[in-house]
Design a protein around this motif. Structure first.
Motif, short mmCIF file in Angstrom:
data_model
loop_
_atom_site.label_atom_id
_atom_site.label_comp_id
_atom_site.label_asym_id
_atom_site.label_seq_id
_atom_site.Cartn_x
_atom_site.Cartn_y
_atom_site.Cartn_z
N VAL A 152 0.75 -1.17 0.19
CA VAL A 152 0.02 0.18 -0.16
C VAL A 152 0.96 1.27 0.02
CG1 VAL A 152 -1.73 1.40 1.40
CG2 VAL A 152 -1.76 -1.17 1.03
N ALA A 153 1.79 1.31 0.83
CA ALA A 153 2.93 2.41 0.88
C ALA A 153 3.37 2.79 -0.45
CB ALA A 153 3.98 2.28 2.20
N PHE A 154 3.98 1.55 -0.97
CA PHE A 154 4.67 1.73 -2.19
C PHE A 154 3.72 2.32 -3.36
CE2 PHE A 154 8.03 -0.35 -0.55
CZ PHE A 154 9.04 -0.71 -1.19
N ALA A 155 2.38 2.02 -3.36
CA ALA A 155 1.48 2.15 -4.27
C ALA A 155 1.03 3.72 -4.08
CB ALA A 155 0.22 1.43 -4.18
N LEU A 156 0.75 4.16 -2.99
CA LEU A 156 0.61 5.52 -2.64
C LEU A 156 1.76 6.54 -3.01
CD1 LEU A 156 -0.90 5.42 0.63
CD2 LEU A 156 -2.00 5.63 -1.19
N VAL A 157 2.90 6.18 -2.92
CA VAL A 157 4.13 6.72 -3.07
C VAL A 157 4.30 6.89 -4.54
CG1 VAL A 157 6.76 7.29 -3.13
CG2 VAL A 157 5.36 6.60 -1.01
N LEU A 158 4.00 5.64 -5.28
CA LEU A 158 4.24 5.74 -6.69
C LEU A 158 2.99 6.80 -7.48
CD1 LEU A 158 4.82 2.12 -7.50
CD2 LEU A 158 6.15 4.10 -8.10
N GLY A 159 1.84 6.65 -6.64
CA GLY A 159 0.74 7.55 -7.30
C GLY A 159 1.18 8.80 -7.03
N GLY A 160 1.58 9.23 -5.95
CA GLY A 160 2.17 10.68 -5.89
C GLY A 160 3.09 11.23 -6.47
N PHE A 161 4.08 10.32 -7.18
CA PHE A 161 5.00 10.30 -8.03
C PHE A 161 4.45 10.52 -9.41
CE2 PHE A 161 7.63 8.21 -11.39
CZ PHE A 161 8.75 9.12 -11.41
N ALA A 162 3.46 9.63 -9.86
CA ALA A 162 3.05 10.08 -11.20
C ALA A 162 2.26 11.33 -11.37
CB ALA A 162 2.04 8.82 -11.34
N VAL A 163 1.26 11.86 -10.29
CA VAL A 163 1.26 12.85 -10.40
C VAL A 163 2.00 14.36 -10.40
CG1 VAL A 163 -0.27 14.77 -8.94
CG2 VAL A 163 -1.08 12.43 -8.82
N ALA A 164 3.11 13.93 -9.73
CA ALA A 164 4.09 14.89 -9.83
C ALA A 164 4.86 15.07 -11.36
CB ALA A 164 5.33 14.78 -8.90
N LEU A 165 4.81 13.79 -11.85
CA LEU A 165 5.54 13.83 -13.16
C LEU A 165 4.68 14.45 -14.18
CD1 LEU A 165 8.22 12.35 -14.57
CD2 LEU A 165 6.91 10.27 -14.81
#
Length: 531
Positions: A307-320
């Motif tokens: 879950v933590a990895f998925a949330l961080v990756l989601g935030g990364f995708a938004v920033a990208l």
């Protein structure tokens, strides 16, 4: 009394909080928390902290950028110069040694507060988070065990975080404008970040990639060339002195990049794969511990890392996806890419950018909720809210309990109490004064005794994957003895070093007499023959 109007009133007041006020609030809370965790423990519990201060002390005394506790005072090339230079400036202003060391302890709390201030602005600007939410995210990350553990010792991570934000702001300004002044400012800040911690190259690399993608060739060329020019003196200094360190000292005192590169070449792709597997596993385990301390036995506890990895990756995708946060996203990706393949404790590197990790997780969570509501999955979104609350409760419980029990300084207390016995013995035994020693916690012993002290351990890239055996310590002591012929060996009576000493094969002309009585907590073996 009706609750609705009260909530609406509080919400309106929260929305009126300015970015500057939110940043100041985060910085003040962070500073207070960091100052409350400052200890009187000895400097040297992480090894790096004592070496930083020894270099700073040499600079302040006019000896230059050297390791003053090693034979021949060789040039200090393992750590970049910015943090030792800052500490040297503090020592210049502070009372004479050792009283001045107390001043050193307050450097990192101030740097962490500065990092909290800048990171709040950064999260507001780059990730489009409200000022109050940004301040809460920053406080949740800085007033936490990961950041306070790093701040409690004298290492360069808080300075890196404090400089990370302005370097990114300058890079984003460069992406937008690209004039000469902006190129110079961004280059200076990018180079300064690398000269604080080499992994700061992630920001420079990300900036160059974005400039290329947006075809800003003039800005890219000017920025890249100027950063190289600014780094060149340090790189020439390192290159000139890299050969000063023999294999037994290279890992702890030689060129860091050369050491890691040599280790990879020697052990091959299988070793790299093993490092990646361990680092990813350690990240997953730590996420589970931090987020689900109250739910470890549940399915959520087992899946918290995912879950933590998925949330961080989601935030990364938004920033990208956003042009104004693309440098941030790529810098984070490059940073984490290096961390995953680096043969060293992964937590320390992740903790360094903990505020950004937490911010990206928050942004990823918010984006997921918005997307679910937009496609009509309100019940799933409600479940997502509940999941977020559970993880937040777990995170708060872990940090709240840890801070209440003093976990932020436990490791420092234990190591300091252990190693202080060595320091006190060396200072008390006049037979060791003025002698060349080889000891456990060598930098700490050198810092508090003022003597030349060699290590009886060697930093090896394989240490990340397997514990050392007594034969490994024996090999290091044999090599150190052949090259430097220490006058005495100082170590704790219980531990792997004394087992290694017992297995060490010394030269035929080297005999030692034990100075300490049987049953004493320290064991000291003094040479009784001239080398």
């Amino acid at each position: 009394m009706r609750i609705g109007p009260v909530i609406l009133g509080l919400q309106a007041r929260a929305e009126r909080i300015s970015p500057a006020r939110a940043a100041a609030m985060a910085a003040i809370i962070t500073l207070v928390a960091a100052l409350l965790t400052v200890t009187s423990d000895l400097i040297g519990v992480f090894h790096d902290d004592a070496v930083y201060v020894l270099i700073a002390k040499a600079l302040a005394n006019g000896q230059g950028f050297v390791n003053p506790h090693l034979p021949g005072t060789p040039a200090a090339i393992h750590f970049p110069p910015m943090f030792p230079l800052l500490l040297a400036g503090v020592l210049k202003l502070a009372p004479a040694f050792p009283e001045g060391l107390a001043w050193i302890k307050f450097v990192n709390p101030l740097l962490l507060a500065a990092a909290a201030y800048g990171m709040t602005f950064g999260i507001i600007t780059w990730l489009a988070v409200s000022p109050l939410a940004a301040a809460l995210v920053v406080v949740a990350s800085t007033v936490s065990l990961p950041m306070l553990v790093l701040t409690n010792v004298v290492i360069s991570e808080p300075m890196f975080v404090a400089m990370f934000v302005p370097a990114l702001f300058a890079a984003e300004r460069l992406r937008q404008r690209g004039d000469l002044v902006t190129i110079v400012i961004a280059s200076v800040l990018g180079a300064a970040l690398i000269l604080t911690r080499t992994i700061g190259a992630s920001v420079v690399g990300a900036t160059l990639v974005v400039l290329v993608l947006e075809r800003r060739w003039r800005a890219m060329l000017g920025y890249g060339v100027l950063v190289v020019v600014l780094l060149l003196p340090w790189q020439l200094f390192v290159s000139r002195h890299a050969g000063l360190y023999p294999p037994e000292l290279t890992g702890a005192y030689g060129s860091y990049l050369s050491w890691v590169g040599a280790g990879y070449r020697e052990h091959g792709l299988t070793f790299v794969a093993d490092v990646v597997e361990k680092n990813l596993g350690d990240m997953w385990w730590y996420a589970k511990v931090v987020l689900t301390s109250t739910l470890e036995a549940t399915a959520l506890g087992a899946s918290a890392g995912v879950v933590a990895f998925a949330l961080v990756l989601g935030g990364f995708a938004v920033a990208l996806r956003r042009p104004h946060s693309r440098v941030l996203a790529l810098a984070f990706a490059l940073y984490m890419g290096v961390v995953i393949v680096w043969p060293f404790t992964v937590h320390r590197f992740v903790w360094t950018l903990w505020p950004l990790v937490v911010a990206l997780a928050y942004v990823g969570w918010c984006a997921a909720l918005r997307e679910l509501r937009a496609i009509g999955r309100s019940r799933v979104a409600a479940a997502g809210v509940g999941l977020g609350v559970l993880l937040l409760v777990g995170y708060g419980n872990y940090n709240g309990r840890g801070l209440a029990l003093g976990w932020a300084s436990n490791a420092s207390h234990e190591v300091s109490a252990y190693a202080e016995i060595l320091v006190k013995y060396v200072n008390a035994d006049t037979r060791l004064h003025g002698k060349r020693l080889a000891a456990e916690y060598a930098p700490m012993v050198a810092l508090y005794t003022g003597q030349q002290v060699l290590p009886i351990d060697r930093l090896d890239v394989r240490d990340h994957l397997r514990p050392k055996a007594p034969r490994d310590y024996a090999a290091v002591m044999a090599a150190v003895d052949r090259r430097y012929a220490p006058d005495a060996y100082v170590m704790m009576a219980a531990g792997p070093h004394v087992l290694g000493y017992a297995r060490t094969t010394f030269g035929p002309d080297r005999r030692f007499l034990e100075l300490t009585p049987r049953g004493f907590r320290v064991r000291v073996f003094q040479s009784v023959t001239e080398p």
